[in-house]
Motif scaffolding. Structure first.
Motif, mmCIF file in Angstrom:
data_model
loop_
_atom_site.group_PDB
_atom_site.id
_atom_site.type_symbol
_atom_site.label_atom_id
_atom_site.label_comp_id
_atom_site.label_asym_id
_atom_site.label_seq_id
_atom_site.Cartn_x
_atom_site.Cartn_y
_atom_site.Cartn_z
ATOM 1 N N LEU A 1 80.475 48.926 45.784
ATOM 2 C CA LEU A 1 81.827 49.217 46.313
ATOM 3 C C LEU A 1 82.644 49.593 45.184
ATOM 4 N N VAL A 2 82.361 48.626 43.986
ATOM 5 C CA VAL A 2 83.198 49.113 42.849
ATOM 6 C C VAL A 2 82.847 50.539 42.398
ATOM 7 N N ALA B 1 81.416 52.870 43.932
ATOM 8 C CA ALA B 1 81.708 53.890 44.814
ATOM 9 C C ALA B 1 83.075 54.443 44.511
ATOM 10 N N THR B 2 84.067 53.369 44.321
ATOM 11 C CA THR B 2 85.569 53.653 44.291
ATOM 12 C C THR B 2 85.974 54.110 42.921
ATOM 13 N N ALA B 3 85.120 53.719 41.895
ATOM 14 C CA ALA B 3 85.325 54.180 40.673
ATOM 15 C C ALA B 3 85.941 55.722 40.407
ATOM 16 N N LEU C 1 88.379 57.119 41.600
ATOM 17 C CA LEU C 1 89.583 57.170 43.003
ATOM 18 C C LEU C 1 90.885 57.202 42.416
ATOM 19 N N ASP D 1 94.621 55.456 42.514
ATOM 20 C CA ASP D 1 95.236 54.395 43.146
ATOM 21 C C ASP D 1 95.824 54.772 44.257
ATOM 22 N N ALA D 2 95.378 53.713 45.340
ATOM 23 C CA ALA D 2 96.310 53.919 46.591
ATOM 24 C C ALA D 2 97.893 53.438 46.523
#
Length: 86
Positions: free
Chosen positions: A76-77, A79-81, A83, A85-86
């Motif tokens: 997960l980390v 895959a989201t690296a 991206l 920030d939300a």
């Protein structure tokens, strides 16, 4: 691992409070709690213990091994690296 000492439990609660404050949009409260740790060592210990307890709780409820949970978290980390920030 045995349960945290009262001092360590306070660090864990403070770390959880930082995360909860951030998620409810209280950035000033999160910053205030972060500043209350007093040292980088205390902050590191608080967040380490929180992560350890959280993974243990998730393992208990999911029935997965800790190795499987860490593997999923790592994926997960990864895959989201990168991206935004939300």
């Amino acid at each position: 691992m045995t349960g945290p000492t009262p001092a360590a439990a306070e660090l864990v609660q403070r770390a959880a409070g930082v995360i909860a404050a951030k998620h409810r949009g209280d950035l000033a409260g999160a910053e205030e709690l972060l500043a209350a740790f007093g040292s980088e060592q205390a902050k590191t210990l608080g967040f380490y213990l929180l992560a350890d307890l959280s993974l243990g709780l998730l393992r208990t409820h999911s029935g997965q091994s800790l190795d499987d949970l860490v593997r999923e978290l790592s994926l997960l980390v990864a895959a989201t690296a990168g991206l935004p920030d939300a």
